[in-house]
Design a protein around this motif. Structure first.
Motif, PDB file in Angstrom:
ATOM      1  N   LYS A  25       1.392 -11.328 -17.324  1.00 28.71           N
ATOM      2  CA  LYS A  25       1.458  -9.816 -18.380  1.00 28.71           C
ATOM      3  C   LYS A  25       1.721  -8.317 -18.131  1.00 28.71           C
ATOM      4  CE  LYS A  25      -1.446 -10.363 -21.777  1.00 28.71           C
ATOM      5  NZ  LYS A  25      -0.602 -11.150 -22.925  1.00 28.71           N
ATOM      6  N   VAL A  26       1.673  -8.408 -16.639  1.00 27.03           N
ATOM      7  CA  VAL A  26       1.618  -7.127 -15.918  1.00 27.03           C
ATOM      8  C   VAL A  26       2.935  -6.995 -15.457  1.00 27.03           C
ATOM      9  CG1 VAL A  26       1.275  -5.584 -13.987  1.00 27.03           C
ATOM     10  CG2 VAL A  26      -0.586  -6.652 -14.764  1.00 27.03           C
ATOM     11  N   LEU A  27       3.076  -8.414 -14.709  1.00 27.39           N
ATOM     12  CA  LEU A  27       4.807  -8.328 -14.511  1.00 27.39           C
ATOM     13  C   LEU A  27       5.772  -8.073 -15.444  1.00 27.39           C
ATOM     14  CD1 LEU A  27       4.907 -10.802 -11.505  1.00 27.39           C
ATOM     15  CD2 LEU A  27       5.473  -9.049 -10.867  1.00 27.39           C
ATOM     16  N   ARG A  28       5.696  -9.008 -16.880  1.00 29.40           N
ATOM     17  CA  ARG A  28       6.311  -8.387 -17.892  1.00 29.40           C
ATOM     18  C   ARG A  28       6.898  -7.241 -18.669  1.00 29.40           C
ATOM     19  NH1 ARG A  28       3.621 -13.090 -20.222  1.00 29.40           N
ATOM     20  NH2 ARG A  28       2.889 -12.140 -20.949  1.00 29.40           N
ATOM     21  N   GLU A  29       5.925  -6.061 -16.876  1.00 33.09           N
ATOM     22  CA  GLU A  29       5.668  -4.926 -18.229  1.00 33.09           C
ATOM     23  C   GLU A  29       5.725  -3.903 -16.918  1.00 33.09           C
ATOM     24  OE1 GLU A  29       3.327  -2.822 -20.930  1.00 33.09           O
ATOM     25  OE2 GLU A  29       2.616  -4.778 -21.620  1.00 33.09           O
ATOM     26  N   THR A  30       6.759  -4.030 -15.809  1.00 30.97           N
ATOM     27  CA  THR A  30       6.908  -3.772 -14.659  1.00 30.97           C
ATOM     28  C   THR A  30       7.671  -1.699 -14.560  1.00 30.97           C
ATOM     29  OG1 THR A  30       8.348  -4.621 -13.615  1.00 30.97           O
ATOM     30  CG2 THR A  30       6.205  -5.309 -13.170  1.00 30.97           C
ATOM     31  N   GLY A  31       8.620  -2.346 -15.533  1.00 30.42           N
ATOM     32  CA  GLY A  31       9.291  -1.730 -15.426  1.00 30.42           C
ATOM     33  C   GLY A  31       8.635   0.165 -15.714  1.00 30.42           C
TER      34      GLY A  31
ATOM     35  N   PHE B 131       1.833   2.194 -10.716  1.00 37.05           N
ATOM     36  CA  PHE B 131       1.310   1.739  -9.767  1.00 37.05           C
ATOM     37  C   PHE B 131       0.234   0.607 -10.691  1.00 37.05           C
ATOM     38  CE2 PHE B 131       2.572   6.675  -9.204  1.00 37.05           C
ATOM     39  CZ  PHE B 131       2.541   6.463  -8.077  1.00 37.05           C
ATOM     40  N   LEU B 132       0.428   0.313  -9.807  1.00 36.58           N
ATOM     41  CA  LEU B 132      -1.411  -0.840 -10.327  1.00 36.58           C
ATOM     42  C   LEU B 132      -2.427  -1.322  -9.653  1.00 36.58           C
ATOM     43  CD1 LEU B 132      -1.757  -3.447 -12.380  1.00 36.58           C
ATOM     44  CD2 LEU B 132      -0.288  -5.019 -10.616  1.00 36.58           C
ATOM     45  N   LEU B 133      -3.195  -0.254 -10.241  1.00 37.51           N
ATOM     46  CA  LEU B 133      -5.034  -0.949  -9.687  1.00 37.51           C
ATOM     47  C   LEU B 133      -5.430  -1.891  -9.344  1.00 37.51           C
ATOM     48  CD1 LEU B 133      -5.445   2.757 -10.850  1.00 37.51           C
ATOM     49  CD2 LEU B 133      -4.726   2.083  -8.769  1.00 37.51           C
ATOM     50  N   VAL B 134      -5.949  -3.087  -9.163  1.00 41.60           N
ATOM     51  CA  VAL B 134      -6.626  -4.130  -8.932  1.00 41.60           C
ATOM     52  C   VAL B 134      -8.179  -4.156  -9.151  1.00 41.60           C
ATOM     53  CG1 VAL B 134      -6.479  -6.618  -8.928  1.00 41.60           C
ATOM     54  CG2 VAL B 134      -3.757  -4.781  -8.338  1.00 41.60           C
ATOM     55  N   GLY B 135      -8.559  -4.114  -9.610  1.00 43.72           N
ATOM     56  CA  GLY B 135     -10.700  -3.940  -9.520  1.00 43.72           C
ATOM     57  C   GLY B 135     -10.736  -5.288  -8.710  1.00 43.72           C
ATOM     58  N   THR B 136     -11.196  -5.722  -8.613  1.00 44.00           N
ATOM     59  CA  THR B 136     -11.570  -6.925  -7.754  1.00 44.00           C
ATOM     60  C   THR B 136     -12.852  -7.300  -8.276  1.00 44.00           C
ATOM     61  OG1 THR B 136     -11.389  -6.550  -5.268  1.00 44.00           O
ATOM     62  CG2 THR B 136      -9.461  -7.367  -6.532  1.00 44.00           C
TER      63      THR B 136
ATOM     64  N   SER C  11      -1.082  11.310 -16.681  1.00 36.76           N
ATOM     65  CA  SER C  11      -0.053  10.970 -17.551  1.00 36.76           C
ATOM     66  C   SER C  11       1.004  10.386 -16.767  1.00 36.76           C
ATOM     67  CB  SER C  11       1.159  12.400 -18.600  1.00 36.76           C
ATOM     68  OG  SER C  11       0.408  12.694 -19.481  1.00 36.76           O
ATOM     69  N   ARG C  12       0.425   9.173 -15.793  1.00 39.83           N
ATOM     70  CA  ARG C  12       0.910   8.918 -14.581  1.00 39.83           C
ATOM     71  C   ARG C  12       1.815   7.623 -14.661  1.00 39.83           C
ATOM     72  NH1 ARG C  12      -0.064  10.702  -9.380  1.00 39.83           N
ATOM     73  NH2 ARG C  12       0.911   9.566  -8.710  1.00 39.83           N
ATOM     74  N   ALA C  13       2.449   6.495 -15.092  1.00 39.39           N
ATOM     75  CA  ALA C  13       2.831   5.473 -15.094  1.00 39.39           C
ATOM     76  C   ALA C  13       1.872   4.508 -14.756  1.00 39.39           C
ATOM     77  CB  ALA C  13       4.368   5.277 -14.836  1.00 39.39           C
ATOM     78  N   VAL C  14       0.665   4.126 -14.687  1.00 35.83           N
ATOM     79  CA  VAL C  14      -0.087   3.506 -14.452  1.00 35.83           C
ATOM     80  C   VAL C  14      -1.047   2.100 -14.845  1.00 35.83           C
ATOM     81  CG1 VAL C  14      -2.166   4.686 -15.382  1.00 35.83           C
ATOM     82  CG2 VAL C  14      -2.378   3.850 -12.974  1.00 35.83           C
ATOM     83  N   ALA C  15      -1.647   0.920 -14.386  1.00 36.24           N
ATOM     84  CA  ALA C  15      -1.624   0.325 -15.380  1.00 36.24           C
ATOM     85  C   ALA C  15      -2.886  -0.459 -14.572  1.00 36.24           C
ATOM     86  CB  ALA C  15      -0.833  -1.655 -15.176  1.00 36.24           C
ATOM     87  N   ALA C  16      -3.944  -1.344 -15.448  1.00 36.18           N
ATOM     88  CA  ALA C  16      -5.312  -1.535 -14.191  1.00 36.18           C
ATOM     89  C   ALA C  16      -5.277  -3.001 -14.592  1.00 36.18           C
ATOM     90  CB  ALA C  16      -6.159  -0.857 -14.558  1.00 36.18           C
ATOM     91  N   ALA C  17      -5.893  -3.623 -13.163  1.00 31.84           N
ATOM     92  CA  ALA C  17      -6.487  -5.209 -13.809  1.00 31.84           C
ATOM     93  C   ALA C  17      -7.900  -5.775 -13.295  1.00 31.84           C
ATOM     94  CB  ALA C  17      -5.312  -6.276 -13.570  1.00 31.84           C
ATOM     95  N   LEU C  18      -8.791  -5.106 -14.312  1.00 30.78           N
ATOM     96  CA  LEU C  18      -9.566  -4.409 -13.878  1.00 30.78           C
ATOM     97  C   LEU C  18     -10.704  -6.183 -14.024  1.00 30.78           C
ATOM     98  CD1 LEU C  18     -10.096  -1.494 -15.192  1.00 30.78           C
ATOM     99  CD2 LEU C  18      -9.437  -2.048 -13.294  1.00 30.78           C
ATOM    100  N   VAL C  19     -11.883  -6.957 -13.032  1.00 27.67           N
ATOM    101  CA  VAL C  19     -12.439  -7.680 -13.131  1.00 27.67           C
ATOM    102  C   VAL C  19     -13.360  -7.005 -13.151  1.00 27.67           C
ATOM    103  CG1 VAL C  19     -13.981  -9.937 -11.338  1.00 27.67           C
ATOM    104  CG2 VAL C  19     -11.271  -9.715 -11.681  1.00 27.67           C
ATOM    105  N   ALA C  20     -14.401  -7.821 -14.745  1.00 26.62           N
ATOM    106  CA  ALA C  20     -15.579  -7.575 -14.666  1.00 26.62           C
ATOM    107  C   ALA C  20     -17.446  -7.663 -13.954  1.00 26.62           C
ATOM    108  CB  ALA C  20     -16.532  -8.150 -16.100  1.00 26.62           C
TER     109      ALA C  20
END
Length: 128
Positions: free
Chosen positions: A62-68, A72-77, A118-127
């Motif tokens: 889902k992240v890769l479909r929106e890379t345009g 920055f992708l922040l991954v909370g592991t 207002s940066r072009a940021v996304a995050a994948a956050l593990v609970a």
């Protein structure tokens, strides 16, 4: 004919700062979500990942479909930092997206700051 309960994918259709995290979930936009989340330009989605789930590139489709729309992708592991899979790092680099794995708490704080700027940021956050 009676209809049963319809289970839909968890999705908030907008961008919002993370107000709180912990106890296995997150709070944002005056709502709460139990489990992990993806914060993308198209909205915030439930993400079926736990601290024990091996991080595989397919989990980030889902992240890769929106890379345009993401720089920055922040991954909370989770509680500890885990490396991102090589094929994911390669796909992100090819899409000109910088990625950074970190603890979930650090990722939430960084995401909120970058979102406020207002940066072009996304995050994948593990609970946690």
């Amino acid at each position: 004919m009676a209809r049963g309960i319809e289970i839909r994918e968890a999705h908030f259709p907008g961008r919002a700062p993370i107000e709180a995290y912990g106890n296995g979930g997150f709070r944002f936009a005056d709502m709460s979500h139990r489990g992990s989340i993806l914060c993308l330009p198209s909205g915030i989605y439930g993400w079926d990942v736990t601290g024990d789930t091996p991080l595989e590139a397919s989990l980030f489709d889902k992240v890769l479909r929106e890379t345009g729309e993401i720089e920055f992708l922040l991954v909370g592991t989770g509680l500890s930092i885990r490396p991102l899979p090589g094929d994911l790092r390669t796909a992100l680099r090819a899409a000109h997206v910088s990625s950074d794995p970190m603890s979930t708490g650090a990722a939430v704080r960084t995401y909120n700051v970058m979102l406020a700027e207002s940066r072009a940021v996304a995050a994948a956050l593990v609970a946690v």
